[in-house]
Design an enzyme around this catalytic site. Structure first.
Site, PDB file in Angstrom:
ATOM      1  N   PHE A 111      35.610 -60.845  64.990  1.00  0.00           N
ATOM      2  CA  PHE A 111      35.154 -61.276  63.673  1.00  0.00           C
ATOM      3  C   PHE A 111      35.926 -60.624  62.539  1.00  0.00           C
ATOM      4  O   PHE A 111      35.962 -61.142  61.415  1.00  0.00           O
ATOM      5  CB  PHE A 111      33.649 -61.004  63.522  1.00  0.00           C
ATOM      6  CG  PHE A 111      33.278 -59.602  63.140  1.00  0.00           C
ATOM      7  CD1 PHE A 111      33.125 -59.234  61.809  1.00  0.00           C
ATOM      8  CD2 PHE A 111      33.058 -58.630  64.114  1.00  0.00           C
ATOM      9  CE1 PHE A 111      32.764 -57.940  61.453  1.00  0.00           C
ATOM     10  CE2 PHE A 111      32.698 -57.343  63.774  1.00  0.00           C
ATOM     11  CZ  PHE A 111      32.554 -56.991  62.432  1.00  0.00           C
ATOM     12  N   LYS A 112      36.595 -59.506  62.819  1.00  0.00           N
ATOM     13  CA  LYS A 112      37.354 -58.825  61.773  1.00  0.00           C
ATOM     14  C   LYS A 112      38.469 -59.708  61.200  1.00  0.00           C
ATOM     15  O   LYS A 112      38.923 -59.496  60.072  1.00  0.00           O
ATOM     16  CB  LYS A 112      37.962 -57.528  62.311  1.00  0.00           C
ATOM     17  CG  LYS A 112      37.024 -56.625  63.113  1.00  0.00           C
ATOM     18  CD  LYS A 112      35.895 -56.081  62.289  1.00  0.00           C
ATOM     19  CE  LYS A 112      34.939 -55.250  63.121  1.00  0.00           C
ATOM     20  NZ  LYS A 112      35.425 -53.939  63.508  1.00  0.00           N
ATOM     21  N   ASP A 113      38.916 -60.693  61.976  1.00  0.00           N
ATOM     22  CA  ASP A 113      39.977 -61.579  61.491  1.00  0.00           C
ATOM     23  C   ASP A 113      39.568 -62.349  60.244  1.00  0.00           C
ATOM     24  O   ASP A 113      40.413 -62.673  59.410  1.00  0.00           O
ATOM     25  CB  ASP A 113      40.379 -62.576  62.589  1.00  0.00           C
ATOM     26  CG  ASP A 113      41.157 -61.940  63.724  1.00  0.00           C
ATOM     27  OD1 ASP A 113      41.973 -61.043  63.449  1.00  0.00           O
ATOM     28  OD2 ASP A 113      40.947 -62.334  64.883  1.00  0.00           O
ATOM     29  N   THR A 144      38.949 -53.540  64.571  1.00  0.00           N
ATOM     30  CA  THR A 144      39.522 -53.551  63.226  1.00  0.00           C
ATOM     31  C   THR A 144      41.027 -53.289  63.263  1.00  0.00           C
ATOM     32  O   THR A 144      41.789 -53.897  62.505  1.00  0.00           O
ATOM     33  CB  THR A 144      38.833 -52.503  62.334  1.00  0.00           C
ATOM     34  OG1 THR A 144      37.491 -52.904  62.081  1.00  0.00           O
ATOM     35  CG2 THR A 144      39.548 -52.351  60.996  1.00  0.00           C
TER      36      THR A 144
END
Length: 457
Positions: A111-113, A144
Site C-alpha cells: 500500500f505504500k506505493d 516503505t
C-alpha cells in the site's frame, strides 16, 4: 490560499504544504498537521471516473499553492499508470458485510506505493519551484523502503537512504531494497529493530546543521505528504459501496489508520476504525486503557507491524491534548524516559476499536479465508480481517489489504501448505545482486554515511 500546517510540538512556525513535504519533520521535532482540516462533501467527488480522478480531488484541497489543478490531475494519472489492476484499489467482497480493499497492485506490491508514487512526483514539482535538491532519509519495517526507492530512483535532484532492521524483514522485502540498481538509492541494514532505525532518523533530523547541509526530508509516514493520498482511498471505498462503512486496518506505525481518521475530519462519515495489531500490541493498550506502554519488539510473521513506538500516534494525541503542543511534547519526553504515559480520553478515540492477534491466530485467519473464499492473503491483512471479525461492529467493514501475499512466502506456506502465485514484479528477484551497507546502531556512523552518499553536500 492553501492550508497551513503546524507542529504537534508547538514551537515551530506554521508552514505551507511545499515546506511540509520538503522538510518532512518540523524543526522542533514535531509532526505536521493542518491547522484546520479542509472540508469535502463526498458527493462532490467524481468516483465514477476512477480512483486517480477521485484522488486528485482530495489532493487538490491540500496542494493548490504547490500545483495547478490540471497539472495535478496529470501527475496523479501518471503516478497510478503502473498499477496492475484497472481499478487501482479494487474492493472485493469476502463474505456478507466483509470486504477487502486491495492496495497492493503498485510496483512494489504494498500500500505504500499509493502515497509514494504521488509523493515522488510532488517532490519534483516542489524542487523545481525552490531550485534545490533533497536527500530522502527513511526507516522501514519492511515495505516503505522499497516503495520509496522505486518512487525516487534515478531522480536527478534526490538521493535516497533507507534504514532497515537487519534480519527482521522477509527475504523478499530485503531484496526489493538491496537489488535496486539506481545510483541515487542506498539500503542500510542496521543492527537493531525498526524502532532503533526510526530513532536514528529522528536524531539526524534533530541536528540542524546536518539537516540543512544535506537538505534532508523523509519518505516515512511522518511526512504529511504521505498521508494525503492515503486519505483518498478511504473516500474511494465508501463510494465503491455507496453506504456508511467501518474500516479495519492492520497497523504498526499508525500512519495508515490515521489517514482514515483524517478522512473523518474532512467529512467522511465512518462508523468505526478497527485497529489490528500483532504481538507488538501497544496500540491495543492505548485504545483500551488510554495508556501507551512501550515493551520490547517481538519478531512476528507480520514484520511491518513489529513496532513499539508508533510515530503517527502523536498526531492523534495532538487532538487529545486539545492542540497543546508543549503539553504533548512533555508527555512524549516522559514516554521516552519512563516507557509509559497516560493520555487524556476524548472524542477522538471514540471512533476506534482495537484487537490484536499473535502469529498462531494470524495463521488461522489466513487458512480460514483461503478455505472459505479461495483468496490468499498476507499476514498483515489477516490481522486486519481477524480484528474486523471480532470487533463487534455492525454493518459493512472494509479491511485494508496492505501487501501482496507473495511477499511473505514463509507465512503463506505455514498457513496453507502452498505458495502464493509469484507476480512478475518479483520474478527473478532472488537472482539479482544485492547492494547493501551494514552498520551498528550508532548515530555518528550514520551521519558519516549520509555525507558519503550525498551527491550535493
Amino acid at each position: 490560499m492553501g492550508i497551513q500546517l503546524v507542529s504537534t510540538r508547538g514551537h515551530a512556525p506554521p508552514v505551507d504544504i511545499t515546506t511540509a513535504i520538503l522538510s518532512g519533520l518540523a524543526p522542533d521535532g514535531g509532526l505536521y498537521v493542518p491547522d484546520s482540516w479542509p472540508q469535502l462533501d463526498p458527493a462532490d467527488l467524481n468516483a465514477r471516473a476512477g480512483f486517480p480522478s477521485l484522488a486528485a480531488g482530495v489532493l487538490h484541497l491540500f496542494t493548490p499553492d504547490l500545483i495547478a489543478d490540471a497539472d495535478l490531475h496529470g501527475l496523479v494519472q501518471d503516478a497510478f499508470a503502473r498499477f496492475a489492476h484497472p481499478d487501482v484499489a479494487p474492493v472485493i467482497e469476502l463474505q456478507q458485510d466483509l470486504y477487502v480493499m486491495e492496495l497492493f497492485w503498485g510496483p512494489t506490491l504494498a500500500f505504500k506505493d499509493f502515497a509514494l508514487q504521488v509523493l515522488g512526483r510532488l517532490f519534483d514539482t516542489a524542487l523545481a519551484r525552490t531550485g534545490g535538491n533533497a536527500m530522502i532519509l527513511g526507516a522501514t519495517s519492511g515495505d516503505t523502503g522499497s516503495a520509496a526507492m522505486e518512487a525516487f530512483r534515478d531522480r536527478d535532484l534526490v538521493d535516497v537512504v533507507i534504514l532497515f532492521p537487519e534480519g527482521r524483514t522477509t527475504d523478499v522485502q530485503r531484496r526489493q531494497m538491496t537489488t535496486v540498481s539506481a545510483p541515487n538509492v542506498h539500503a542500510v541494514a542496521v543492527d537493531g529493530t525498526f524502532d532503533d532505525c526510526q530513532d536514528l532518523v529522528k536524531a539526524v533530523f534533530g541536528n540542524p546543521s546536518l539537516r540543512d547541509d544535506l537538505s534532508l526530508s523523509t519518505a516515512n509516514s511522518i511526512n504529511f505528504g504521505r498521508l494525503m493520498t492515503q486519505i483518498a482511498y478511504y473516500f474511494w471505498a465508501a463510494h465503491s459501496l455507496g453506504r456508511k462503512v467501518s474500516f479495519a486496518v492492520p497497523s504498526g506505525n499508525f500512519g495508515n489508520v490515521y489517514s482514515g481518521y483524517a478522512a473523518t475530519r474532512m467529512g467522511l462519515d465512518v462508523e468505526r476504525l478497527i485497529v489490528g495489531s500483532n504481538s507488538n500490541h501497544v496500540l491495543d493498550g492505548f485504545f483500551r486503557r488510554s495508556r501507551l506502554d512501550l515493551g520490547e519488539v517481538v519478531p512476528t510473521l507480520s514484520p511491518s507491524m513489529d513496532i513499539q513506538v508508533p510515530s503517527n500516534l502523536e498526531r492523534l494525541m495532538f487532538d487529545l491534548y486539545d492542540g497543546d503542543g508543549p503539553r504533548l511534547e512533555s508527555a512524549m519526553k516522559g514516554l521516552r524516559r519512563c516507557r509509559t504515559v497516560k493520555v487524556p480520553k476524548g472524542a477522538a478515540t471514540d471512533l476506534f476499536v482495537s484487537r490484536w492477534y499473535d502469529d498462531r491466530a494470524t495463521i488461522g485467519v489466513m487458512a480460514d479465508v483461503y478455505h472459505a473464499t479461495g483468496h490468499i492473503i498476507d499476514p498483515h491483512t489477516a490481522v486486519g480481517i481477524g480484528a474486523a471479525r471480532n470487533a463487534g461492529v455492525e454493518g459493512p467493514v472494509v479491511c485494508l489489504g496492505t501487501a501482496h501475499p507473495a511477499k511473505f512466502p514463509a507465512a503463506v506456506e505455514q498457513a496453507l501448505g502452498r505458495q502464493a502465485p509469484v507476480p512478475s514484479e518479483l520474478s527473478g528477484l532472488g537472482n539479482r545482486p544485492e547492494r547493501v551497507t551494514t552498520m551498528h546502531n550508532d548515530l555518528g556512523t550514520l551521519e558519516t554515511l549520509l555525507r558519503r552518499f550525498s551527491r550535493f553536500a
